[in-house]
Scaffold this active site. Structure first.
Site, short mmCIF file in Angstrom:
data_model
loop_
_atom_site.label_atom_id
_atom_site.label_comp_id
_atom_site.label_asym_id
_atom_site.label_seq_id
_atom_site.Cartn_x
_atom_site.Cartn_y
_atom_site.Cartn_z
N ARG A 172 0.81 -1.21 0.00
CA ARG A 172 0.00 0.00 0.00
C ARG A 172 0.85 1.27 0.00
O ARG A 172 0.68 2.15 -0.84
CB ARG A 172 -0.81 -0.05 1.29
CG ARG A 172 -2.04 0.69 1.38
CD ARG A 172 -2.69 0.27 2.70
NE ARG A 172 -3.31 -1.05 2.60
CZ ARG A 172 -4.49 -1.26 2.05
NH1 ARG A 172 -5.19 -0.28 1.57
NH2 ARG A 172 -4.98 -2.48 1.99
N LYS A 182 22.04 -10.70 3.34
CA LYS A 182 23.37 -11.31 3.23
C LYS A 182 24.35 -10.63 4.17
O LYS A 182 25.56 -10.75 4.01
CB LYS A 182 23.89 -11.19 1.80
CG LYS A 182 23.13 -12.04 0.79
CD LYS A 182 23.80 -11.89 -0.58
CE LYS A 182 22.84 -12.21 -1.71
NZ LYS A 182 23.26 -11.51 -2.94
N ARG A 193 11.40 2.04 3.89
CA ARG A 193 10.65 1.46 4.99
C ARG A 193 11.51 0.37 5.58
O ARG A 193 12.16 -0.38 4.86
CB ARG A 193 9.34 0.86 4.49
CG ARG A 193 8.49 0.34 5.65
CD ARG A 193 7.20 -0.16 5.11
NE ARG A 193 6.28 -0.60 6.12
CZ ARG A 193 5.23 0.11 6.52
NH1 ARG A 193 5.01 1.30 6.01
NH2 ARG A 193 4.41 -0.38 7.40
N HIS A 195 5.82 7.15 11.08
CA HIS A 195 5.30 6.92 9.73
C HIS A 195 4.75 8.27 9.25
O HIS A 195 3.55 8.45 9.13
CB HIS A 195 4.22 5.84 9.78
CG HIS A 195 3.80 5.33 8.44
ND1 HIS A 195 4.43 5.70 7.27
CD2 HIS A 195 2.82 4.49 8.08
CE1 HIS A 195 3.85 5.08 6.25
NE2 HIS A 195 2.85 4.34 6.72
#
Ligand SMILES: [Zn+2]
Lengths: 153, 315
Positions: free
Chosen positions: B51, B80, B101, B129
């Site tokens: 989203r 990794k 994010r 956020h």
């Protein structure tokens, strides 16, 4: 000089860190990186103290720390006293003051904080928490930790 | 160099918030432009969030930027053992701005300190956020015509709900009255109530959720009540149906009242409400596009004047 300080050898010049709670002795050693130092260091552990019952003391010959280095000690034992010695005389007495910011000293208690997952320095701001007590707020994840519960890196 | 990254809007002044809302308004009027022609926007999603990623990528694409990036952490070097810093340094060779994010809290702050290009935080764990907060503010502003003196009812999970905490902090400039409607296990944490007191934000706590409790609401902000949040499942069974919004509960609602939800919803809003004029959650998500266009442009150093004098608009 106080009698209990005579229990360990007198210092010609250098720094005496006194009134260390004995359970904090090793944290003080780590914090100042004393184990990496070349100067001679005398440690008195579990000495009798009228004020504290038991205390520890560290004498570092020929070494003078910056205020910034010494103020870090306020995080783990705010009541230590510092004596600067030159020619067997105490030329200065100091107390430690908690700085506004602590870089690379304290570990964040939040396992999901970036500082616990990336090779980087931690950074904490000293703040008053909602109960009016002094707390450390992580610069990265914003979580707060009580000064009584801090863990060093 | 000035750091134009957006990590949180908690520190934004009232003027800065209003400025960004004005910019979003311009992007709503004219969404398609070539304003970012020649720019490359990277979207680094160390944790999947379709989203949010689609919204950011659409925002960039509709301004003429090109988008690079990754979503699935399994195909990137982050699994990794490459550090976040190394990934950011590598990508900053290619992109003019990085939208990221991350599942770790504080990741965006750290990235903004090491990155030579601006970072936009698209969510860092449970921490911040800001683009969600910005679209919430824009939705409130658009539907009420102002951010000042509003009654905002927050419903559901007020303990873990990151969006409601950020909204509460961002609204401090606008003299709001908050109503906290939540079960005991999920009530607003003391630290935020203390924040309200310190910042002179009025608040009222309610346990019941009825037509009467929401009668004076200007904004009804619904959140998900998730089973996983409860330590006592008996408690969950008891309260799960108490914080569902039903159509019948809107009978006393103000005409201009609007229902917001950060989406996705599970079952906290009855589907019959979707067609009711109070429902606004789908438009709210759409507003995210304009809010994110404003945030990307601001981080790239474009001003409101640049947007107002933009000659690249595609009619
Ligand atoms: Zn942290």
């Amino acid at each position: 000089m106080k009698r209990e300080e005579l229990l360990v050898a007198a210092l010609e010049s250098g720094t005496v860190i006194d009134h260390i709670p004995s359970n904090k002795l090793f944290e003080v050693i780590n914090l100042l990186h004393l184990e990496k130092m070349k100067s001679s260091i005398t440690v008195g552990y579990n000495l009798k103290s009228n004020k504290m019952g038991h205390k520890s003391i560290i004498k570092i010959a020929g070494k003078f720390f910056s205020d910034e280095e010494l103020n870090q000690l306020a995080v783990i034992s705010p009541n230590v006293t510092l004596c600067i010695i030159r020619d067997y005389e105490v030329v200065e007495k100091k107390e430690v003051v908690l700085p506004d910011e602590l870089k690379g000293i304290v570990r964040c208690a939040n396992p999901k904080c970036i500082t616990n997952n990336e090779p980087m320095k931690t950074d904490f701001h000293v703040v008053d928490n909602e109960n009016g007590k002094v707390a450390l707020r992580c610069h990265y994840c914003n979580k707060e930790v009580d000064l009584d519960n801090v863990k060093l890196v | 160099m000035e750091n134009r990254s957006l990590v949180t809007i908690a520190d934004h002044s009232k003027e800065k918030i209003m400025y960004l809302l004005r910019m979003a308004e311009e992007f709503e009027k004219h969404t398609n432009r070539k304003l970012l022609d020649g720019k490359v926007v990277a979207t680094l999603f160390f944790e999947p969030s379709t989203r949010t990623r689609l919204s950011f990528e659409t925002a960039a694409n509709r301004l003429g930027a090109r988008v690079i990036g990754f979503t699935d952490p399994k195909v990137t070097s982050s699994t990794k053992g490459e550090t976040l810093k190394d990934t950011i340094m590598m990508v900053s060779n290619y992109a003019d701005i990085i939208v990221m994010r991350h599942y770790l809290e504080g990741a965006a702050r750290y990235a903004s300190e090491v990155s030579p290009v601006p970072i936009i935080n698209a969510g860092d764990g449970a921490n911040q956020h800001p683009s969600q907060t910005m679209l919430d503010l824009y939705s409130i502003y658009k539907t009420q015509g102002t951010l000042e003196n509003l009654h905002i009812h927050l419903v559901g999970d007020l303990k873990y709900g990151r969006t409601v905490h950020s909204l509460l902090m961002a609204m401090r400039h606008f003299n709001p009255t908050f109503h906290f409607i939540a079960p005991d296990e999920l009530k607003m944490p003391d630290v935020y109530k203390e924040y309200c007191r310190k910042n002179h934000i009025n608040y009222v706590e309610h346990k019941d959720f009825t037509a009467d409790t929401i009668a004076d609401a200007d904004i009804l902000y619904m959140t998900r009540v998730q089973k996983e949040r409860f330590t006592d499942l008996m408690e969950y069974e008891k309260v799960k149906d108490l914080y569902l919004l039903k159509l019948s509960m809107l009978e006393k609602a103000k005409e201009k009242m609007r229902i917001l939800h950060p989406l996705p919803r599970v079952n906290e809003i009855e589907y019959a409400i979707d067609d009711d004029p109070h429902a606004y959650y789908f438009e709210q998500a759409h507003n995210g596009l304009f809010a994110r266009q404003a945030l990307i442009c601001d981080a790239l150093g474009l001003t409101l004047d640049d947007v107002l004098n933009d000659r690249t608009i595609i009619e």
